[in-house]
Design a protein around this motif. Sequence first.
Motif, short mmCIF file in Angstrom:
data_model
loop_
_atom_site.label_atom_id
_atom_site.label_comp_id
_atom_site.label_asym_id
_atom_site.label_seq_id
_atom_site.Cartn_x
_atom_site.Cartn_y
_atom_site.Cartn_z
N TRP A 55 -4.27 3.39 12.16
CA TRP A 55 -4.15 3.30 10.70
C TRP A 55 -5.34 3.93 10.02
CZ3 TRP A 55 0.15 1.90 8.33
CH2 TRP A 55 0.11 1.62 6.97
N GLN A 56 -6.53 3.78 10.63
CA GLN A 56 -7.73 4.31 9.99
C GLN A 56 -7.99 5.77 10.29
OE1 GLN A 56 -10.43 1.53 11.58
NE2 GLN A 56 -9.84 -0.07 10.13
N LYS A 57 -7.31 6.28 11.33
CA LYS A 57 -7.61 7.66 11.74
C LYS A 57 -7.00 8.65 10.76
CE LYS A 57 -9.00 7.29 16.28
NZ LYS A 57 -9.57 8.20 17.25
N PRO A 58 -7.61 9.83 10.65
CA PRO A 58 -7.01 10.87 9.80
C PRO A 58 -5.77 11.46 10.47
CG PRO A 58 -8.94 11.69 10.89
CD PRO A 58 -8.88 10.24 11.21
N THR A 59 -4.95 12.05 9.63
CA THR A 59 -3.70 12.62 10.11
C THR A 59 -3.79 14.13 10.13
OG1 THR A 59 -2.54 10.77 9.13
CG2 THR A 59 -1.22 12.68 9.70
N VAL A 60 -3.38 14.72 11.22
CA VAL A 60 -3.32 16.18 11.30
C VAL A 60 -1.86 16.57 11.48
CG1 VAL A 60 -4.12 18.21 12.53
CG2 VAL A 60 -5.53 16.17 12.45
N ILE A 61 -1.39 17.48 10.70
CA ILE A 61 0.00 17.91 10.89
C ILE A 61 0.07 19.41 11.12
CG2 ILE A 61 1.04 16.03 9.58
CD1 ILE A 61 1.51 18.22 7.40
N THR A 62 1.20 19.83 11.64
CA THR A 62 1.39 21.24 11.93
C THR A 62 1.74 22.00 10.66
OG1 THR A 62 2.26 20.52 14.00
CG2 THR A 62 2.65 22.78 13.43
N ALA A 63 1.30 23.21 10.59
CA ALA A 63 1.52 24.00 9.39
C ALA A 63 2.99 24.36 9.18
CB ALA A 63 0.68 25.27 9.45
N THR A 65 5.64 22.54 9.52
CA THR A 65 6.57 21.45 9.26
C THR A 65 7.06 21.43 7.83
OG1 THR A 65 4.70 20.06 8.82
CG2 THR A 65 5.69 19.91 11.00
N LEU A 70 7.19 14.57 7.36
CA LEU A 70 6.41 13.51 6.70
C LEU A 70 7.28 12.29 6.43
CD1 LEU A 70 4.28 15.49 4.12
CD2 LEU A 70 3.61 14.57 6.33
N GLU A 215 3.51 15.42 18.00
CA GLU A 215 2.78 16.07 16.91
C GLU A 215 2.27 15.08 15.87
OE1 GLU A 215 1.68 19.12 16.33
OE2 GLU A 215 2.27 19.51 18.40
N ARG A 219 -1.98 7.60 10.61
CA ARG A 219 -1.17 6.58 9.98
C ARG A 219 0.32 6.76 10.26
NH1 ARG A 219 -3.16 4.26 4.23
NH2 ARG A 219 -4.97 3.78 5.48
N LEU A 220 0.73 8.03 10.29
CA LEU A 220 2.15 8.28 10.56
C LEU A 220 2.53 7.81 11.96
CD1 LEU A 220 2.56 11.87 9.08
CD2 LEU A 220 3.23 9.71 8.06
N ILE A 223 2.90 4.08 12.07
CA ILE A 223 4.20 3.63 11.54
C ILE A 223 5.28 3.79 12.60
CG2 ILE A 223 5.96 4.10 9.81
CD1 ILE A 223 3.74 4.86 7.92
N LEU B 550 -4.23 11.23 2.78
CA LEU B 550 -3.50 10.85 3.99
C LEU B 550 -3.50 12.00 4.99
CD1 LEU B 550 -1.66 8.82 5.44
CD2 LEU B 550 0.26 9.94 4.37
N VAL B 552 -5.28 14.91 6.36
CA VAL B 552 -6.61 15.49 6.33
C VAL B 552 -6.54 16.99 6.47
CG1 VAL B 552 -8.76 15.65 7.56
CG2 VAL B 552 -7.78 13.45 7.03
N LYS B 553 -5.80 17.46 7.44
CA LYS B 553 -5.70 18.91 7.54
C LYS B 553 -4.42 19.28 8.25
CE LYS B 553 -8.32 19.14 11.83
NZ LYS B 553 -9.28 19.87 12.61
N SER B 554 -4.05 20.52 8.09
CA SER B 554 -2.90 20.99 8.84
C SER B 554 -3.37 22.09 9.78
CB SER B 554 -1.80 21.48 7.92
OG SER B 554 -2.20 22.68 7.33
N ASP B 555 -2.75 22.15 10.92
CA ASP B 555 -3.24 23.03 11.97
C ASP B 555 -2.05 23.58 12.73
OD1 ASP B 555 -4.95 24.27 13.70
OD2 ASP B 555 -6.36 22.59 13.66
N VAL B 556 -2.30 24.43 13.72
CA VAL B 556 -1.18 24.95 14.49
C VAL B 556 -0.68 23.87 15.44
CG1 VAL B 556 -1.86 27.35 14.39
CG2 VAL B 556 -2.73 25.90 16.21
#
Lengths: 294, 667
Positions: A55-63, A65, A70, A215, A219-220, A223, B550, B552-556
């Motif tokens: 929950w506390q960690k940052p979220t990284v998503i793929t470009a 998507t 989300l 991926e 927080r995601l 959930i 929420l 932080v960054k987006s990456d490959v």
Amino acid sequence: MVDLGQQVIFLLIQLMLLTLVAPLVSGITKKLKAYMQNRLGASIFQGYYDLAKLWQKPTVITAYTSNIFLAAPFIYLLSVLLAAAVLPLGFSVNVVLGDIFVFISLLAIGRFIMTLSSLDAGTSFGGMGGSRELYISALVEPVMLLAVLSAALQPGTTSIAGMHINYTTHYFTISSALSCCAFFAILLAENGCIPVDNPDTHLELTMIHECMTLEYSGRLLAIIHLASMVKGLLIINIFSLLFFPVNLPLLIKIIITAAAIAVVESLNNKMRLFKVRFYMVTAGVLLLLAIVAQ
Amino acid sequence: MNLMITGFFCYILGMLTVFVPKRREMWAHYLAQGATILGSLCVFMSAVVYLLTDMSSPQLICVVGNFSLEMDGWNAVFLAITGLGGIITGVYGLGYGIFYQGNRLRILSSLFTTFVFSMVLVALAQDALGFLLAWEIMAVVSFLLVNHEAEKKGVWQIAYQYLVMTHLGTAAIMIAFFVVGSGAQDLQFSSLAMETLDVGTRNIAFLAAFIGFALKAGLVPLHVWLPNAHPAAPSHVSALMSGVMLNMALYGFGRFIFNFLGPVEFWWGLLVFSVALISAFAGALYAQMATDMKRILAYSSVENMGIVFVGMGTGMLLLTTNHQELAMLGFVAAIVHAFNHSIMKTLLFMSAGSIMHGMSGEKNIEKMGGLGKFMPKTALFTLIGAMGLAALPLTSGFVGEWLTFKSLLHLVNAQAGTGFRLLAAFGFVSLGLTAAFALGAFVRFYGIIFLGRPRTNIGEKAQETSGSMLIAMGISSFLVVAMGVFCAPIVELAIKVINKTLVKLPALTNNLIIMPQANTDAGVYAPLALAALFIVLAVILYGLTYKKNLLVKSDVTWNCGTVSTNRQQYSATGFSKPVRRAFGAILKPIRQKSYLQKSHDYFGREVLYKLSLPDRFTDNLYQPMQHWLVKAAAFLRQIQTGSVRLYVGYVMVAMILVLIWGAMYRG
């Protein structure tokens, strides 16, 4: 309208209870598994710690998507919570009366959106998990419905409250034993337990659910984990309410079922993906016998 | 009455636009589409008004010579479906016609109007001859529409296959009508009831009617034309064909079952039930395998018509038990699902049309991907349609399927005994597989087309559609959600219709309605409450998880340390591989692997994989049939020597046989 308000409050209490208890149940299973493997194992509250950490960690998503990626965790959790609302657990909740088909289909919303999101990152891992999940679900769904039929035969209704196992007529009969075994097999498949899936490995040859969520982070991911745990608890609940052979309080039934999962998981290997169909067919045959024997 | 006649005039006006001069082609198109929309609106309004009033007596529309057009409860439902389909596809066609400018557009538009009009006439006709006439117009016009792009490769073959198949169906229906009418004074529907006739005759009539209508509905194994014909037609026409025309088969079949054939025999119900279950299963399975976008949708139509006929079959089986009142639910499920399917399928065929034109005519989903970024609105509407066809709760696709499951359970409620239990089990397993496959098929449909990254260069230049096409898709996706959430009035209307149609049965009691206000014990689907709860929970969840940063960054994408390319994504074929392998015994895919000669012998050989998945019914049923037909014709040719004397001899032999037969008949 006072009555309605009261019922809504009861409903929200039920949802909160199920959500809060779910990590504990999976923690108990894990602890028992550790004991069976002569390990000390993590605390039974580890599930909560993991969720809090994520929950506390940052979220990284793929470009690559889209919004589906989300929205998927939220819709997954919401669909599971709706299914939880449909479940009659002894609170006087009449707002949303439970029908077993509605329950099963509400869980299907989660499957739909999660398999969609698995395709969203544009990687082979996601597609692998999604296609396997759909394969497993194509095997589980018909057998699950057979189980529904076997439970609904005597009461002649599909409301979950009406289908509760009747311990006066169904106490250790052949058909109840058969359908109990068969539904336990379904439960293992639906919850991603060992003979079908092994969520603890991170090897792409064996993964199903882990692949789909590869991926996700932060927080995601929390959930998604929470939703999976609640879903697992719901299936255990259905097992306890409709198929559990001995008349005990619900909480004890749940704990016994969780323990049984731990035992089965410790004693078995994960089977090859394409052997799952024989496993499910076995469960289906047991259920057919149960239906005929009633 | 006046409203309906006004609609007719609109349609006729639309049909006449073909005479507008060619240089005013677009005017003709807009006029025809506008007339179709208006006419369909009239038809829809008058059908709905009729359904909402008491439906106590049939409403006479008009009488032309011996033909009369009348509206009663059963056909009003189908008029409403046709009207709604006509309105939506008409609006879509306004914009879609631009792609056919200079390509016989006037003929396309006027045939489109004729097509809608012919379906209205099919539903309204009140005598066998009128029905067959309208049915034939519908068949021929739809053939012409399928054949509209005849210069494209393979289209005319498909169109002629459709023409032959549909005429076989018409022939069967004709036989059914003549058998039914053999004892009647005239061919008016009201005088066709054959309760007095013996079982043998009624069996023949049933079989002929079922073959004819099952062919139109695309039930297995008579479905082979459907996955070919629907993709070949222009998209707004395929939408009408899949969404509306298939339902006409349900209409006709219902007429026969409810009005003409008398008491239902057990084996009729069993036949319909089994064929429908196999159709649902096979349709969904092939839908998950196909890679042509419109083919997926066509197979999904086979599946959904299967589900509709499962409802009919269950109802028919229940009619043979002691609890005839339970049969109602099966028929209600059939109507509700037919109605909902018509809107969802119209929506998805329209999206397919938009995608095709965004992708410069491409229909193969293997070449798409990531279109959601280029066509966001189409993506949203398609998602709603896909969710509906995956039968998820809160969309309209779920309602009919839920009712079908409920009616299946009544099979064991109505009659004790292992036989009915096994029937119910068969139904549950098949429909369970169907539901899972349908979900898979539409995850794959949406996911491969709209999510991930573009798989080809064309996909990167995809264009969003605009104007009336988006409006039409918006309306129908709104309807999919609205009728999913507010399904109770529609179900109640269907119950009312069935109550009117099946007067012989006791009225449906409340505990069978199984809607929120009803008995608690039956098991309830309360979409309104679920939707409200969904919104409440969504707000709570959003509040709990909301965080300013929420993301932080987006990456490959993670690809084990390498940079992923768009070719590493799962392909549509790969995505359905586990299911294809598990059900390989049924599908029998043909896999070929060959090594390219030029490459190195041992290292880095180039391998060519080929996978083809022919429809097994074509290969194992129709091709042998064709083979034997040709052989039989060749055999019969032996007597055709061309010698006149021999022919005279044939005539004489035939004459003598007739005389002998006549003498025996008199004696």
